[in-house]
Design a protein around this motif. Structure first.
Motif, mmCIF file in Angstrom:
data_model
loop_
_atom_site.group_PDB
_atom_site.id
_atom_site.type_symbol
_atom_site.label_atom_id
_atom_site.label_comp_id
_atom_site.label_asym_id
_atom_site.label_seq_id
_atom_site.Cartn_x
_atom_site.Cartn_y
_atom_site.Cartn_z
ATOM 1 N N GLN A 597 0.830 -1.204 0.000
ATOM 2 C CA GLN A 597 0.000 0.000 0.000
ATOM 3 C C GLN A 597 0.868 1.259 0.000
ATOM 4 N N ALA A 598 1.887 1.272 0.854
ATOM 5 C CA ALA A 598 2.764 2.432 0.958
ATOM 6 C C ALA A 598 3.523 2.672 -0.343
ATOM 7 N N VAL A 599 4.052 1.582 -0.924
ATOM 8 C CA VAL A 599 4.817 1.709 -2.176
ATOM 9 C C VAL A 599 3.928 2.249 -3.283
ATOM 10 N N ARG A 600 2.716 1.734 -3.398
ATOM 11 C CA ARG A 600 1.824 2.169 -4.471
ATOM 12 C C ARG A 600 1.452 3.646 -4.310
ATOM 13 N N LEU A 601 1.121 4.065 -3.098
ATOM 14 C CA LEU A 601 0.754 5.467 -2.870
ATOM 15 C C LEU A 601 1.930 6.399 -3.167
ATOM 16 N N LEU A 602 3.129 5.981 -2.789
ATOM 17 C CA LEU A 602 4.312 6.804 -3.066
ATOM 18 C C LEU A 602 4.576 6.910 -4.569
ATOM 19 N N LEU A 603 4.367 5.809 -5.288
ATOM 20 C CA LEU A 603 4.545 5.853 -6.745
ATOM 21 C C LEU A 603 3.496 6.749 -7.401
ATOM 22 N N GLU A 604 2.251 6.626 -6.957
ATOM 23 C CA GLU A 604 1.194 7.474 -7.515
ATOM 24 C C GLU A 604 1.461 8.949 -7.210
ATOM 25 N N TYR A 605 1.991 9.195 -6.021
ATOM 26 C CA TYR A 605 2.334 10.564 -5.629
ATOM 27 C C TYR A 605 3.399 11.139 -6.575
ATOM 28 N N ARG A 606 4.425 10.334 -6.850
ATOM 29 C CA ARG A 606 5.477 10.785 -7.763
ATOM 30 C C ARG A 606 4.945 10.967 -9.190
ATOM 31 N N MET A 607 4.017 10.095 -9.589
ATOM 32 C CA MET A 607 3.456 10.209 -10.930
ATOM 33 C C MET A 607 2.752 11.557 -11.113
ATOM 34 N N VAL A 608 2.010 11.995 -10.112
ATOM 35 C CA VAL A 608 1.331 13.293 -10.193
ATOM 36 C C VAL A 608 2.359 14.415 -10.344
ATOM 37 N N ILE A 609 3.437 14.328 -9.571
ATOM 38 C CA ILE A 609 4.474 15.362 -9.633
ATOM 39 C C ILE A 609 5.136 15.388 -11.010
ATOM 40 N N VAL A 610 5.422 14.198 -11.567
ATOM 41 C CA VAL A 610 6.060 14.142 -12.885
ATOM 42 C C VAL A 610 5.141 14.738 -13.946
ATOM 43 N N ARG A 611 3.840 14.421 -13.862
ATOM 44 C CA ARG A 611 2.899 14.986 -14.832
ATOM 45 C C ARG A 611 2.867 16.507 -14.741
ATOM 46 N N ASN A 635 15.437 17.964 -23.365
ATOM 47 C CA ASN A 635 16.142 16.931 -22.596
ATOM 48 C C ASN A 635 15.409 16.621 -21.296
ATOM 49 N N ASP A 636 14.931 17.688 -20.643
ATOM 50 C CA ASP A 636 14.174 17.496 -19.399
ATOM 51 C C ASP A 636 12.905 16.687 -19.661
ATOM 52 N N ILE A 637 12.221 17.018 -20.775
ATOM 53 C CA ILE A 637 10.981 16.302 -21.109
ATOM 54 C C ILE A 637 11.274 14.827 -21.360
ATOM 55 N N ASN A 638 12.328 14.541 -22.094
ATOM 56 C CA ASN A 638 12.682 13.150 -22.363
ATOM 57 C C ASN A 638 13.005 12.392 -21.073
ATOM 58 N N SER A 639 13.753 13.051 -20.186
ATOM 59 C CA SER A 639 14.094 12.410 -18.908
ATOM 60 C C SER A 639 12.844 12.173 -18.071
ATOM 61 N N LEU A 640 11.951 13.157 -18.035
ATOM 62 C CA LEU A 640 10.712 13.006 -17.270
ATOM 63 C C LEU A 640 9.830 11.911 -17.853
ATOM 64 N N ASN A 641 9.772 11.828 -19.181
ATOM 65 C CA ASN A 641 8.983 10.767 -19.811
ATOM 66 C C ASN A 641 9.547 9.391 -19.460
ATOM 67 N N ALA A 642 10.881 9.305 -19.397
ATOM 68 C CA ALA A 642 11.504 8.031 -19.017
ATOM 69 C C ALA A 642 11.134 7.662 -17.581
ATOM 70 N N ILE A 643 11.160 8.666 -16.716
ATOM 71 C CA ILE A 643 10.789 8.423 -15.310
ATOM 72 C C ILE A 643 9.325 8.031 -15.219
ATOM 73 N N ARG A 644 8.467 8.716 -15.977
ATOM 74 C CA ARG A 644 7.039 8.412 -15.959
ATOM 75 C C ARG A 644 6.782 6.976 -16.423
ATOM 76 N N THR A 645 7.486 6.566 -17.469
ATOM 77 C CA THR A 645 7.320 5.200 -17.969
ATOM 78 C C THR A 645 7.763 4.178 -16.929
ATOM 79 N N GLU A 646 8.876 4.466 -16.239
ATOM 80 C CA GLU A 646 9.375 3.552 -15.205
ATOM 81 C C GLU A 646 8.382 3.446 -14.049
ATOM 82 N N ILE A 647 7.842 4.576 -13.632
ATOM 83 C CA ILE A 647 6.850 4.553 -12.546
ATOM 84 C C ILE A 647 5.616 3.781 -12.997
ATOM 85 N N ALA A 648 5.200 4.005 -14.247
ATOM 86 C CA ALA A 648 4.021 3.315 -14.767
ATOM 87 C C ALA A 648 4.215 1.805 -14.774
#
Length: 657
Positions: A597-611, A635-648
């Motif tokens: 539960q904690a891991v999922r909420l933390l990942l969802e939290y980061r996903m909102v920030i990345v978006r 470059n920032d957008i590409n890095s953020l998209n990579a992070i978003r994909t990893e979180i997803a």
């Protein structure tokens, strides 16, 4: 301020069943007690009190809290007042911390003004009943208006003698200083320094706060003196304890009836309130001629979401009914309108009818506000331009309603009433909502940009190598999502924060240690430079970690006694189960479940920030023509998209880019 040891003694002595039983009839039911909820019209016992946990919960209306919360809600007291109430009940001496010189001066001034006002209310009331002039003039006036003596005493009505220094000389003899007679507004001061009584020769209406403290007065000239006088009433000026647009006359006498009936009648004047009480309708307040303010609406909203605007049926009454209603609707209030016939106000109508007739009329003649506004604005209007203006005003009122279902219902009703296609009204309503949200988003963003050091979120989403450097940005579009996730994590912390979810984790120095759920969330966020935006949730997480590190694993009990009321209230609410489930239906909550539960909420939290970061980068890309800056943003957008994909991937979702 009450010190922590005193609060602890009060909470240790308090038995919640003992406290609640003074107001609610409780019966034993297993390990808890049940009764009818005092906060709404409860027909079946839905109110539960747990002596072991020291909390109450209504499973119908949702009210929940500890003994302090109960006293605050039921008796409409502040946090310190509720603590003192409990202290008196259990014979505990209340010790308060030493205030700074400035705080002490302000507190002494406020307390002195309250003391002077309390004395003045008693003085005017005594004059009314015991002074020959008070009886012959003031009391005779109230009785001529039809007010019974018990109602006069209930509202502590009084009379100020015509002699302009009568009250002043008495106050001085009692030891009250001129300074506070002036600061309270009871007296004015001439250029030569002498005082004069503001209310001389008037009947007096004390204003009382929710807790019953007298903070202001209204004074009315008697009928024989009002001819040709534009200002029949004089009210206390603003003071350190009184701001007219914050207060409602009669709220102290009405608060319990409002909570019980889940409805409040809004009238214009003092005598309207008093007349309705005499008819047995006690859930009534007056704004006394001022335009409704957001402060008054929120004060009412503490007791109910349902308001009936009760005015006389002339043009002035109709205008008063329309004034400020969008603000009421925007605050989630449900509005009905009741106009009295023959240009009567509640006071005059009450004098012409029996109490039974008055109540029957009130119960049977209320009109839904939107129906009332549609009828009033479109009555006799044939000009297309004027008609379109009226319809726009109606749609504007609909657009501010926060509840989508209520809003949609009104759109459908209005389409039928005014003969315009429902889709046209929906389109116009949506346009107004979008415009309002865009304005709000721009305002929030401007505010975020002004306060980036304290209110922005550090742009960090993962500890992965090569991620873009953190940026500080405002995220008004994503604020609600973050708030919901923070609340969910705070709930986990309150309920299970002290439970270990990782065993024998290796530290940097080679030692091992166990990690609790609260520590896991806190340190996981801290590693990326993140913290909760909501200050209450942030405090809950920080304090939980501090208590665990200090060896205290009883987080629920700790937060129940926490001195900050917002923290205590939220933690108590989050720590209370929403529903009672049988053992067979209860979900197994073990270490693995809590960690997931904690891991999922933390990942969802980061996903909102990345978006949010991606949106910000896209805005920056559109706003610049500099090739070098565009390349960096890309470059920032590409890095953020990579992070978003990893979180997803970790969340098990697929993202369409």
């Amino acid at each position: 301020m009450i010190d922590r040891p005193t609060i602890d003694r009060i909470m240790d002595a308090t038995n919640i069943v003992d406290v609640v039983s003074e107001f609610v009839s409780l019966r034993k039911s297993g390990t808890s007690y049940k009764g009818l909820c005092p906060f709404h019209d409860d027909r079946t016992p839905s109110f539960s009190v747990s002596p072991s946990r020291g909390v109450y919960k209504c499973f119908s209306c949702g009210k929940a809290g500890n003994a302090v919360n109960f006293i605050m809600e039921h008796e409409q007291m502040t946090y310190p007042e509720a603590l003192k109430w409990l202290a008196r009940k259990y014979g505990i001496e209340v010790k308060e911390r030493e205030l700074s010189d400035e705080e002490r001066e302000q507190e002494n001034e406020r307390e002195s003004i309250f003391i002077v006002n309390e004395w003045a209310a008693g003085y005017y009331h005594d004059v009314l009943f015991n002074d020959p002039d008070g009886q012959a003039i003031g009391l005779a006036y109230f009785r001529q208006r039809g007010f019974r003596d018990d109602i006069i005493r209930k509202f502590r009505l009084g009379f100020a003698l015509s002699k302009r220094d009568a009250m002043i000389s008495t106050a001085r003899k009692k030891g009250y200083k001129d300074t506070f007679l002036v600061k309270s507004g009871l007296c004015g001061q001439r250029e030569n320094g002498t005082l004069y009584e503001r209310f001389a020769g008037r009947v007096m209406f004390p204003w009382m706060s929710v807790s019953g403290k007298v903070f202001a007065f209204g004074g009315r000239l008697l009928d024989s003196r009002t001819k040709g006088v534009s200002q029949k009433y004089v009210n206390s000026p603003d003071s350190p304890i009184y701001h007219k647009d914050h207060e409602l006359y009669g709220i102290y006498q009405a608060k319990k009836a409002i909570s019980k009936e889940d409805k409040v009648y809004m009238v214009e004047g003092y005598t309207d309130v008093i007349a309705m009480h005499q008819c047995g309708i006690e859930n009534v307040v007056a704004n006394s001629g001022t335009a409704l303010s957001i402060y008054q609406i929120r004060l009412l909203h503490r007791f109910t979401s349902n308001v009936v605007l009760l005015y006389d049926g002339d043009e002035a009454g109709i205008h008063a009914a329309l004034r400020g209603t969008d603000m009421l609707l925007g605050e989630g209030m449900n509005i009905k309108v009741l106009l009295l016939p023959d240009n009567d106000d509640p006071d005059s109508f009450a004098r012409k009818h029996t109490a039974t007739e008055f109540r029957e009329y009130v119960d049977s003649h209320q009109t839904d506000f939107m129906e009332f506004k549609t009828t009033v604005l479109l009555r006799g209007v044939n000009d297309p331009i004027e008609r379109s203006k009226a319809i726009s005003s109606i749609v504007k009122s609909i657009s501010v309603i926060p509840d989508q279902i209520v809003r949609a219902t009104y759109v459908k009703e209005c389409a039928l009433r005014i003969g315009i296609a429902e889709q046209t009204l929906i389109s116009e309503t949506n346009k107004m909502i979008r415009n309002e949200r865009e304005q709000k988003a721009k305002q929030d963003e401007r505010e975020a940009n002004r306060q980036t050091a304290t209110t922005a979120t550090t742009a960090t989403a993962s500890t992965a190598a090569g991620q873009p450097a953190g940026k500080v940005i405002g995220m008004p579009r994503y604020g609600q999502q973050l708030a919901e996730l923070e609340r969910m994590m705070a709930q986990l912390v309150v309920r299970h924060g002290a439970e270990v979810i990782l065993h024998d984790l290796e530290n940097d120095d080679g030692t091992t240690s166990d990690v609790t759920l609260a520590e896991f969330i806190y340190y996981d966020l801290s590693d990326d430079g993140l913290q909760f935006n909501d200050p209450v949730c942030h405090t809950i997480l920080q304090e939980a970690v501090a208590q665990i590190e200090a060896g205290n694993s009883s987080l629920a009990e700790f937060f129940m006694r926490y001195p900050d009321l917002q923290v205590s209230n939220l933690a108590t609410t989050l720590g209370t189960e929403e529903y009672h489930l049988s053992d067979s239906l209860k979900m197994k909550v073990d270490e693995e479940f809590l960690k997931n539960q904690a891991v999922r909420l933390l990942l969802e939290y980061r996903m909102v920030i990345v978006r949010a970061q991606l949106d910000e980068c896209k805005k920056q890309m559109a706003a610049t023509t500099d090739d070098k800056e565009q390349l960096q943003i890309l470059n920032d957008i590409n890095s953020l998209n990579a992070i978003r994909t990893e979180i997803a991937k970790r969340l098990g979702n697929s993202i369409i880019i």
